[in-house]
Design a protein around this motif. Sequence first.
Motif, PDB file in Angstrom:
ATOM      1  N   PHE A 316       0.789  -1.234   0.000  1.00  0.00           N
ATOM      2  CA  PHE A 316       0.000   0.000   0.000  1.00  0.00           C
ATOM      3  C   PHE A 316       0.824   1.289   0.000  1.00  0.00           C
ATOM      4  CE2 PHE A 316      -2.732  -3.147   2.307  1.00  0.00           C
ATOM      5  CZ  PHE A 316      -3.739  -3.258   1.356  1.00  0.00           C
ATOM      6  N   GLY A 317       2.148   1.204   0.123  1.00  0.00           N
ATOM      7  CA  GLY A 317       2.948   2.407   0.343  1.00  0.00           C
ATOM      8  C   GLY A 317       3.505   3.042  -0.908  1.00  0.00           C
ATOM      9  N   TRP A 318       2.660   3.317  -1.901  1.00  0.00           N
ATOM     10  CA  TRP A 318       3.140   3.824  -3.184  1.00  0.00           C
ATOM     11  C   TRP A 318       2.630   5.217  -3.531  1.00  0.00           C
ATOM     12  CZ3 TRP A 318       7.004   1.150  -5.259  1.00  0.00           C
ATOM     13  CH2 TRP A 318       7.156  -0.182  -4.832  1.00  0.00           C
ATOM     14  N   ASP A 319       1.945   5.873  -2.611  1.00  0.00           N
ATOM     15  CA  ASP A 319       1.411   7.200  -2.916  1.00  0.00           C
ATOM     16  C   ASP A 319       2.515   8.213  -3.207  1.00  0.00           C
ATOM     17  OD1 ASP A 319      -1.021   6.079  -2.487  1.00  0.00           O
ATOM     18  OD2 ASP A 319      -1.543   7.252  -0.715  1.00  0.00           O
ATOM     19  N   TYR A 320       3.711   7.957  -2.703  1.00  0.00           N
ATOM     20  CA  TYR A 320       4.800   8.915  -2.920  1.00  0.00           C
ATOM     21  C   TYR A 320       5.118   9.094  -4.399  1.00  0.00           C
ATOM     22  CZ  TYR A 320       8.316   5.313  -3.968  1.00  0.00           C
ATOM     23  OH  TYR A 320       9.040   4.318  -4.549  1.00  0.00           O
ATOM     24  N   VAL A 321       4.822   8.084  -5.211  1.00  0.00           N
ATOM     25  CA  VAL A 321       5.144   8.178  -6.638  1.00  0.00           C
ATOM     26  C   VAL A 321       4.378   9.330  -7.299  1.00  0.00           C
ATOM     27  CG1 VAL A 321       5.077   6.937  -8.841  1.00  0.00           C
ATOM     28  CG2 VAL A 321       5.716   5.725  -6.752  1.00  0.00           C
ATOM     29  N   ALA A 322       3.167   9.580  -6.823  1.00  0.00           N
ATOM     30  CA  ALA A 322       2.354  10.655  -7.397  1.00  0.00           C
ATOM     31  C   ALA A 322       2.266  11.860  -6.473  1.00  0.00           C
ATOM     32  CB  ALA A 322       0.949  10.134  -7.698  1.00  0.00           C
ATOM     33  N   ALA A 323       3.120  11.934  -5.464  1.00  0.00           N
ATOM     34  CA  ALA A 323       3.030  13.014  -4.479  1.00  0.00           C
ATOM     35  C   ALA A 323       3.310  14.369  -5.114  1.00  0.00           C
ATOM     36  CB  ALA A 323       4.004  12.764  -3.333  1.00  0.00           C
ATOM     37  N   LYS A 324       2.612  15.378  -4.633  1.00  0.00           N
ATOM     38  CA  LYS A 324       2.809  16.734  -5.166  1.00  0.00           C
ATOM     39  C   LYS A 324       4.207  17.248  -4.899  1.00  0.00           C
ATOM     40  CE  LYS A 324       0.863  19.132  -1.102  1.00  0.00           C
ATOM     41  NZ  LYS A 324       0.795  17.939  -0.254  1.00  0.00           N
ATOM     42  N   GLU A 325       4.908  16.653  -3.937  1.00  0.00           N
ATOM     43  CA  GLU A 325       6.268  17.085  -3.602  1.00  0.00           C
ATOM     44  C   GLU A 325       7.327  16.537  -4.550  1.00  0.00           C
ATOM     45  OE1 GLU A 325       3.996  16.583   0.348  1.00  0.00           O
ATOM     46  OE2 GLU A 325       4.190  15.523  -1.568  1.00  0.00           O
ATOM     47  N   GLY A 664      20.278   9.677  -4.300  1.00  0.00           N
ATOM     48  CA  GLY A 664      19.258   8.832  -3.699  1.00  0.00           C
ATOM     49  C   GLY A 664      19.412   8.529  -2.227  1.00  0.00           C
ATOM     50  N   GLU A 665      20.138   9.372  -1.480  1.00  0.00           N
ATOM     51  CA  GLU A 665      20.266   9.181  -0.040  1.00  0.00           C
ATOM     52  C   GLU A 665      20.047  10.513   0.658  1.00  0.00           C
ATOM     53  OE1 GLU A 665      20.502   6.361   1.363  1.00  0.00           O
ATOM     54  OE2 GLU A 665      21.170   5.049  -0.255  1.00  0.00           O
ATOM     55  N   ASP A 666      19.258  10.502   1.724  1.00  0.00           N
ATOM     56  CA  ASP A 666      19.081  11.710   2.537  1.00  0.00           C
ATOM     57  C   ASP A 666      20.125  11.695   3.637  1.00  0.00           C
ATOM     58  OD1 ASP A 666      18.117  14.058   3.502  1.00  0.00           O
ATOM     59  OD2 ASP A 666      16.081  13.361   3.881  1.00  0.00           O
ATOM     60  N   MET A 667      21.369  11.880   3.229  1.00  0.00           N
ATOM     61  CA  MET A 667      22.520  11.726   4.113  1.00  0.00           C
ATOM     62  C   MET A 667      22.463  12.682   5.310  1.00  0.00           C
ATOM     63  SD  MET A 667      26.438  11.748   2.790  1.00  0.00           S
ATOM     64  CE  MET A 667      27.858  11.601   3.875  1.00  0.00           C
ATOM     65  N   GLY A 668      21.801  13.835   5.113  1.00  0.00           N
ATOM     66  CA  GLY A 668      21.691  14.803   6.189  1.00  0.00           C
ATOM     67  C   GLY A 668      20.753  14.362   7.299  1.00  0.00           C
ATOM     68  N   PHE A 693      12.671  13.580  -4.247  1.00  0.00           N
ATOM     69  CA  PHE A 693      12.081  14.700  -3.521  1.00  0.00           C
ATOM     70  C   PHE A 693      13.150  15.734  -3.175  1.00  0.00           C
ATOM     71  CE2 PHE A 693       9.387  11.042  -2.288  1.00  0.00           C
ATOM     72  CZ  PHE A 693       8.177  11.493  -2.824  1.00  0.00           C
ATOM     73  N   PHE A 694      12.690  16.924  -2.845  1.00  0.00           N
ATOM     74  CA  PHE A 694      13.585  17.935  -2.318  1.00  0.00           C
ATOM     75  C   PHE A 694      13.787  17.605  -0.840  1.00  0.00           C
ATOM     76  CE2 PHE A 694      15.034  22.009  -0.722  1.00  0.00           C
ATOM     77  CZ  PHE A 694      15.889  22.435  -1.729  1.00  0.00           C
ATOM     78  N   SER A 695      14.734  16.746  -0.566  1.00  0.00           N
ATOM     79  CA  SER A 695      14.966  16.219   0.777  1.00  0.00           C
ATOM     80  C   SER A 695      15.643  17.270   1.652  1.00  0.00           C
ATOM     81  CB  SER A 695      15.856  14.979   0.690  1.00  0.00           C
ATOM     82  OG  SER A 695      17.128  15.341   0.162  1.00  0.00           O
ATOM     83  N   HIS A 696      15.788  16.939   2.936  1.00  0.00           N
ATOM     84  CA  HIS A 696      16.534  17.817   3.831  1.00  0.00           C
ATOM     85  C   HIS A 696      17.950  18.021   3.298  1.00  0.00           C
ATOM     86  CE1 HIS A 696      18.092  19.648   7.456  1.00  0.00           C
ATOM     87  NE2 HIS A 696      18.965  18.677   7.597  1.00  0.00           N
ATOM     88  N   THR A 697      18.562  16.954   2.814  1.00  0.00           N
ATOM     89  CA  THR A 697      19.914  17.057   2.272  1.00  0.00           C
ATOM     90  C   THR A 697      19.953  17.969   1.053  1.00  0.00           C
ATOM     91  OG1 THR A 697      20.411  14.838   3.088  1.00  0.00           O
ATOM     92  CG2 THR A 697      21.852  15.722   1.377  1.00  0.00           C
ATOM     93  N   ALA A 698      18.903  17.916   0.217  1.00  0.00           N
ATOM     94  CA  ALA A 698      18.869  18.750  -0.982  1.00  0.00           C
ATOM     95  C   ALA A 698      18.898  20.231  -0.648  1.00  0.00           C
ATOM     96  CB  ALA A 698      17.630  18.422  -1.811  1.00  0.00           C
ATOM     97  N   SER A 699      18.453  20.592   0.547  1.00  0.00           N
ATOM     98  CA  SER A 699      18.446  22.013   0.900  1.00  0.00           C
ATOM     99  C   SER A 699      19.854  22.590   1.006  1.00  0.00           C
ATOM    100  CB  SER A 699      17.699  22.215   2.222  1.00  0.00           C
ATOM    101  OG  SER A 699      18.397  21.627   3.312  1.00  0.00           O
ATOM    102  N   PHE A 700      20.874  21.735   1.086  1.00  0.00           N
ATOM    103  CA  PHE A 700      22.261  22.186   1.149  1.00  0.00           C
ATOM    104  C   PHE A 700      22.925  22.202  -0.230  1.00  0.00           C
ATOM    105  CE2 PHE A 700      21.279  20.477   5.314  1.00  0.00           C
ATOM    106  CZ  PHE A 700      21.841  21.383   6.182  1.00  0.00           C
ATOM    107  N   ALA A 701      22.231  21.723  -1.254  1.00  0.00           N
ATOM    108  CA  ALA A 701      22.851  21.484  -2.556  1.00  0.00           C
ATOM    109  C   ALA A 701      23.023  22.764  -3.366  1.00  0.00           C
ATOM    110  CB  ALA A 701      22.018  20.485  -3.346  1.00  0.00           C
TER     111      ALA A 701
END
Length: 999
Positions: A316-325, A664-668, A693-701
């Motif tokens: 059931f955990g596939w909603d992220y594929v179509a997530a607005k984020e 593909g890793e949220d290293m932060g 996604f724009f992860s927490h780690t992506a905010s440093f990119a």
Amino acid sequence: MNDATDAKNDAFPETHVVLNSVPQHARRGELLIDVLNRSGLELAQVCYHPQLGPIQTCDTCLVEVDGELVRACGARVRGGEVVRTETRAARAARTDAFDRLLGNHLLYCTVCDNNNGNCTVHNTTALLRVEHQRTPYHPKPYVVDDSHPFYRYDPDQCILCGRCVEACQNLQVNETLSIDWEAPHPRVLWDGGKPAGESSCVSCGHCVTVCPCNALMEKSMLGEAGLFTGIPLPVFQSAVNLVKAAEPSVGYGPILSISDAEHAVREGSIERTKTVCTYCGVGCSFEVWTKGRHILKVEPTHGPANGVSTCVKGKFGWDYVAAKERLTTPLIREGATFRKATWNEALAFVARRLRELAAESGPDALGFIASSKCTNEEAFLMQKLARSVIGTNNVDNCSRYCQSPATMGLWRTVGYGGDSGSISDIEAAGLVIAIGTNTAESHPVLATRVKRAHKLRGQRLVVVDVREHEMARRADLFVRPTPGTDFVWLSAIAKYILDEQLEDKAFLEQHVNGLDEFRASLAPWTLERAQDITGVPAETLKRLAHEIVDADGTCVLWAMGVTQQRGGSETSTAISNLLLVTGNYMRPGAGSYPLRGHNNVQGASDMGAMPNFVGGYQRVDDPEVRAKFEAAWNVSLPTTKGLDNHEMVHAIHDGKLRGLYLKGEDMGLVDANVNVVEAAFEKLDFFVVQDVFFSHTASFADVVLPASPSLEKDGTFTNTERRIQRLYEVLAPLGESRPDWRIIQGVANALGANWQYEHPGEIMAEIASLVPLYAGVTYERLAGFASLQWPVAHDGTDTPLLFTNGFPFPDGKAQLYPARFIEPLEPPDDTFDLHLNNGRMLEHFHEGNMTFKTEGIASRAPDTFVEVGLELAEERGLESGRFVRLVSRHGAVKVRVLVTNRVSGNILYMPMNARSAEDAVNRLTGSHTDLSTHTPAYKDVAVRMELLPVKGESPLPKSNFRFGTPTPQRGVEVERKWRRADYTFPGTEAFETNASGDD
């Protein structure tokens, strides 16, 4: 599971039965219905499912055996019996039995969401040529249960076959479902009568998958699957009534013909695509049903690792594929914000900055981190980019965070860093020992195989952990050592076995080196000293030693509770040493099983996304290995080991690493001591993050590249049992996002390479030519649900069981390795008086970036929390919902308390997942690591607790399955049905039928 089925069949001696006058090959002891199905005979069978075994509730598979009517699903082959399926009595009895089932089911196939060609009730109605029901339909006095976030139960559609109950009780072994056979109107019950959404249901989906009709349906299917299923409810009900009103006059034949035509039209809009689960390392495979971009359902059937099984995330955990984020376009930093960019601009910018930094400070000023969430092909290209285009061995993947110590322990002792057998071997073992693994929540489908063997076959189960999770509660022996001391009790047991001469002498003599040195290394580890250090009584350790010696095959499972310690490699070595001493390698149903946490942790390492190995664990400092790769890639390669991801963080702080490309890793969030990691990100001259996604780690990119998740790409994953499987593109990439392999190729070509891959199959062909473990892997051999377990020979022969012909050392013998005890660095003291444990929880995966996007999951586990034991809660005046501040030597978090009996004493537990980066458990963990592999010692952290005046709601709602009350029983318990006053064996009363045939 295919391997388990093959093993079972091999145990049955060959014989034959005479089926409708024709001899038919059979195996003595197998179910008769399996023989009939194998013959190609079409026989009604509503309740039987080959992965569930005989349930015997429907009576629709009745046949004559030596003149007696018997249920084919419940009869076992003796050999030589005469089986007749088409006698008048057998046909009449089957028709009688099915007619009774229809009395429980409102048949309206034309407007039913489940009219998809695989509805057992629909297909059996057609097979038996039913035109009219003799038994009238009887509505049940119950409302539809709509309380569950993912499925609904309609009692009026339920035929009481018991498949769902059998799946829940004896396949998933969650033991939530039952049937109240003694009630005037039996129905399926959750926890004895609770709404499904308020029960102990773990949302694994087994019940929905095996339901033979529309009684249990995914909510994502309702109103979506067919041409007429989305019509408003009053109109829909009128359509149902119209169908039912027509049945007495026209019969079911024309109605089913219309439903078949409607189903045929559906086929033009519904796609069914095979993929492999993107969550844990079990490697479940299934078909994803889609209508446009809407995911109708996930349908497991016969995946080699999982069969019909899934967990809540895979089902059931596939909603992220179509997530607005979702990221759908490249982003480039401008000051404190980001702007959208074209792919050409983003790739050119990445290439220019990487080239500039390499020119200024050398290739080793750059680092590359691959993802264990991505495919084998993508991990291979990431390390190829680093080595052949940039010229550095600074490449790693997230196995550094979890499984590298297990791999090290196995390399030292048996030569291969992978599971020594298959999941079916774990199921077949006489004894399973689970150390530092919360298997039921971290690897739930694999745990079902252990729970099933334990419940139905009497497999012995020992659990060693600091926390009493589900597997601990089920265990025959639960051992709770002092945190970080597993090495001590493992070594003490090995010493005791050798001292008492209980070892497998013949195995050691023939297959193992180093016994004398190993024996000497054990001298300090008496049972008494082990008791003092671990807190485990000496008598308990003796009992465990004898359990191992007496078992018909021992499998040891371990995970992050072992590996995420300063001595994780040493403890993993001790596990393998103990298995060698007791002869638990080179045989089915035995061996070492380090449970891989991510879907492709094994594969990412196999592909050479590591600083000291190219693909297949071939050393970068081996001239012959380098020469092979240099010839294939037409470049010169770096000659010395690079930096791992832990070393990269320190190199950034030291000014030696200036650029980082992270995929593909949220290293932060997931690296230890994220306070230090974030500070490192701030110091980078250039940072590329490639993610969904724009992860927490992506905010440093500086640049963010939008990648596609697994449902939007082709490729392969390698699971925990070394099983390589194909995944196929289910959906086209969203927006301008791209599969990672295409992005990496774009970066490489922008840097001057000339890669021309058109499909991941071409990348796998290159892998097979360079990596001996994958030599015979081709996409053709992996088509559909086919799989291969490495090593794979050139001719495609694979290796489900390792070490059958010796060990991969020069003399073919394993090596007992004298390991050492490395004590925890942060035991509790007067200032930091509590030990903080951490790990996964069933509902979420890792930090939760994907699973929080599924509302049904997030509603059951909304955020992080800290588990506090009953005694500690009473001592400090705590209750669930109270906010506390946890303070370690490295940081602090504010978090809500959950009072529970799963932890005790001064031990706390926090899950890895958190909605906010400020609440992440890795604000508290330190930078110390396993001494051999640099895997962070996440489990070695002490904290103090400060009570805050704020009280909130309990962090887990009452609807969470942990508050449910399961109802364990043997299965469906069909005997209770047979004892009902209104039950008679079909065929025992006169029944008019159109069937004809000889008596």
